[in-house]
Design a protein around this motif. Sequence first.
Motif, short mmCIF file in Angstrom:
data_model
loop_
_atom_site.label_atom_id
_atom_site.label_comp_id
_atom_site.label_asym_id
_atom_site.label_seq_id
_atom_site.Cartn_x
_atom_site.Cartn_y
_atom_site.Cartn_z
N PRO A 5 44.85 -26.40 -16.39
CA PRO A 5 43.92 -26.53 -17.52
C PRO A 5 42.81 -27.57 -17.27
O PRO A 5 41.65 -27.36 -17.64
CB PRO A 5 44.82 -26.95 -18.68
N LYS A 6 43.17 -28.70 -16.60
CA LYS A 6 42.18 -29.73 -16.34
C LYS A 6 41.13 -29.24 -15.35
O LYS A 6 39.91 -29.49 -15.51
CB LYS A 6 42.87 -30.98 -15.81
N CYS A 7 41.61 -28.55 -14.27
CA CYS A 7 40.66 -28.02 -13.28
C CYS A 7 39.75 -26.97 -13.92
O CYS A 7 38.57 -26.84 -13.56
CB CYS A 7 41.42 -27.42 -12.11
N TYR A 8 40.30 -26.24 -14.86
CA TYR A 8 39.49 -25.23 -15.56
C TYR A 8 38.33 -25.91 -16.31
O TYR A 8 37.18 -25.46 -16.25
CB TYR A 8 40.37 -24.44 -16.51
N ILE A 46 45.81 -26.29 -1.66
CA ILE A 46 45.39 -26.23 -3.07
C ILE A 46 45.55 -27.60 -3.72
O ILE A 46 44.67 -28.08 -4.45
CB ILE A 46 46.21 -25.16 -3.82
N THR A 47 46.69 -28.25 -3.45
CA THR A 47 46.93 -29.59 -4.01
C THR A 47 45.87 -30.57 -3.49
O THR A 47 45.37 -31.44 -4.24
CB THR A 47 48.33 -30.08 -3.64
N ALA A 48 45.57 -30.45 -2.20
CA ALA A 48 44.55 -31.33 -1.63
C ALA A 48 43.19 -31.09 -2.29
O ALA A 48 42.44 -32.04 -2.56
CB ALA A 48 44.46 -31.10 -0.12
N LEU A 49 42.87 -29.82 -2.60
CA LEU A 49 41.62 -29.52 -3.30
C LEU A 49 41.61 -30.10 -4.71
O LEU A 49 40.60 -30.64 -5.18
CB LEU A 49 41.40 -28.00 -3.34
N VAL A 50 42.76 -29.98 -5.36
CA VAL A 50 42.85 -30.56 -6.71
C VAL A 50 42.66 -32.06 -6.65
O VAL A 50 41.93 -32.67 -7.47
CB VAL A 50 44.20 -30.19 -7.35
N LEU A 51 43.35 -32.69 -5.67
CA LEU A 51 43.22 -34.13 -5.51
C LEU A 51 41.77 -34.51 -5.20
O LEU A 51 41.21 -35.48 -5.77
CB LEU A 51 44.16 -34.64 -4.40
N ALA A 88 55.02 -25.92 -7.37
CA ALA A 88 53.86 -25.12 -7.76
C ALA A 88 53.81 -24.97 -9.28
O ALA A 88 52.71 -24.96 -9.89
CB ALA A 88 53.92 -23.76 -7.09
N GLY A 89 54.97 -24.86 -9.94
CA GLY A 89 55.01 -24.76 -11.40
C GLY A 89 54.47 -26.02 -12.04
O GLY A 89 53.68 -25.96 -13.00
N LEU A 90 54.90 -27.16 -11.53
CA LEU A 90 54.38 -28.43 -12.06
C LEU A 90 52.88 -28.55 -11.83
O LEU A 90 52.10 -28.95 -12.72
CB LEU A 90 55.10 -29.61 -11.42
N LEU A 91 52.47 -28.20 -10.59
CA LEU A 91 51.04 -28.30 -10.26
C LEU A 91 50.21 -27.40 -11.15
O LEU A 91 49.17 -27.82 -11.72
CB LEU A 91 50.84 -27.95 -8.79
N GLY A 92 50.67 -26.18 -11.32
CA GLY A 92 49.88 -25.23 -12.11
C GLY A 92 49.85 -25.55 -13.58
O GLY A 92 48.79 -25.51 -14.23
#
Length: 796
Positions: free
Chosen positions: A774-777, A545-550, A765-769
Amino acid sequence: MITKFYQHILALAFAVKVINKNPNILPNVTLGFHIYDSYYDARVTYRNTLDLLFKMHRFVPNYKCDPQKNLIAIIGGLSSDTSFHMADSLSLYKIPQHSSGALESDIDHLLSFYRMVPNEAHQYMAITSLLHHFGWTWVGLFVTDDNGGENFLQTVEPLLYQHGICSAFTRRMEKVAHFDLGGEIFNMLNDYYVDVTNDKVNAFIIYGDSLTLSWLRFLLFIRDPENKEITSFRKVWIMTTQIDFILLSYQKSWDLEPFQGAISFTIQSKELLKFNEFLQIIKPYWNQADGFLKDFWEQAFDCTFPDLLMQDNETCTGEEKLECLPGHLFEMGMTGHSYSIHNAIFVVAHALHAIYSFRSKHRAGDKRFQLQDLQPWQLHYFLQGISFNNSAGQTMSFDEKREMGGGFDITNMITFPNKSFLQVKVGRVDPDALEGEAFIIHEDMIVWHRGFNEVIPLSLCNDHCHPGNQKKKKEGEKFCCYGCAPCSEGEISNQDDMNDCFRCSKDQYPNKNKTACIEKIITFLSYEEPLGISLASVALSLFLITALVLGTFIKYKDTPIVKANNRDLTYSLLVSFLFCFLSSLLFLGEPSTVSCLLRQPTFGITFSMAVSCVLAKTITVVVAFMATKPGSSIRKWVGKRLAYSVVIPCSLIQSTICTVWLMTSPPFPDLDMHSSTEEIIVQCNEGSVTMFYCVLGYMGLLAIASFIAAFAARKLPDSFNEAKFITFSMLLFCSVWLSFFPAYLSTSGKYMVAVEIFSILASSAGLLGCIFAPKCYIIILRPELNNREQLIRKKN
């Protein structure tokens, strides 16, 4: 007359006859013998000994006559008391005395005394070994009320004590039956009957002589004449070598059932075929000089010769056969005592032969040495050096203590309904054998009393303490009487009647019943178990998930929302999250030197870098708003310079702490054998606990700083900063790690590792989420909001 002892006389006569017919031993010399009876009385023993020394019809001390009756040696004394009564007189004249009965006393001071049987100390050790072999620790003692009985008790009772055996009672008996005791006999038989019927005591040791056993049987018979009770007793009688099982004439019809399964120690003997042939020729008139034979024949065969015919008795035909007699009346096989008498005769004969040969070689001229001139004391020198093989092939010689040596046979009595019995050899005692072979018993050959149902008897004060328990002393009772107490927690006992329980080794633990130790299972948080699979799956999922966000942020790097949040800082934060999720995998699997060295420092540095990035983001937002004010001097700090000045120093400090930790007291693989009862936990020992908490503490300081900065900037316009999201994320981060400490300290083993992995994953995961959801949204689902106009819109 005790018919069974007639064999001793025949053994004496047989040995003398063989020697007199052998020209190679004593040519031109004839041995003769006299037989005297002690009647088990000290006065008679002393008087008869003097009669042997001074051979006139009138007793005249120190006067010698009748050279044809030249006393050269004395053989006899089945009991120790009789032997020592004789020795009192014989030792004064240094006449050799050969004892054919077992003796327990020290004879070193009796220089004319020779022991033809094994030292009785060996028998006492054998009795102790027998009791120990069958586990009989609660035994009764019947001993004769004389010096021999007292010596037996003084020797045996301490020996039994040393081997964990106690005497339940000690009963002193008369050597010879006294029917004139009147009312005392009834009190005596009641006492004996109470002892014999003791349910807990099933093993009795009898020390005395043959008449002692006959007296004991009489007392039991008087108490129960019809044998209604005594035949049902389940007892094991253990008899010493002085005892031959006999029944007197008035006891012939009594049942032998109470002594079924008795165990006897007998002097080892060899079978002499010629002696058996000798017994075949014994008839009532075989030798007119035998004054015992007529009485023996009448009593043994229960008949009367014609000149003494009684009304109710049968006439002796003279054709009766000795082999038809039951064992308690006469035995055809040579007994141990008869064998000792036979050997004693040959010892004297060979000593005389040695003297004759020595004197003949050293005398000058034709004058021959006459044995009639020999004095008894002159035999001692030759007796001590005697060595020859008897007719059975056994070597005869004395040791330095004037003992013949040898061992004992262990026999088992089997009784039959016709009042006969059979003695079966079931073991042996050989003091000269190798260690472990001195005492041998074949318990599968033993026939026990029928009441035991072919099961080895028990003779215990109380039941065994079974495995899982230990013995507990009972106050006021002998040490053989004890209670049982369960083993304490963590201890076991794996044998019956253990004095103390013991702990298992560190790599084992007690089973449920505390009877055995079980190997502990080696455990760690592995990839194969469900918990490990779950945590690894979550870590890899979050990594993806982090890799996808990156990847999303890199793809949309030129969009306003990505550029507005310091693109390089965002990339650094996401990369830190990637390493955080991957670092959790170092905690899974069996700890090794490499994994222990890497996992805590990697976790500490990557997390510090992530929190430093969050702190830098927060500070950047605050500084950016402050820089928008007209004339602000901090405008020059807005941008990459501020981010680098926060992230790099903060990360370097944590890296320095970890480096010092690894250089001074690094983590290493360790085995925890105490935290879990049934498991050996393979874990990483942190080395220095202080350094470990310094890493966590420093990370906590960064988190608190980030939370304070974000909380201070939470009221800035939403569209221009992410302070509210950072505040919430740091609140979640701090909550996770504050909960981590009590959970971490209250668990152990793989669950402690699981708590740390969960904390890493949950906080990351808390920090990531909170920060990036909101930005990914906006980037993916609401791209229309991802423009400059929306970002500079002020809040109404």
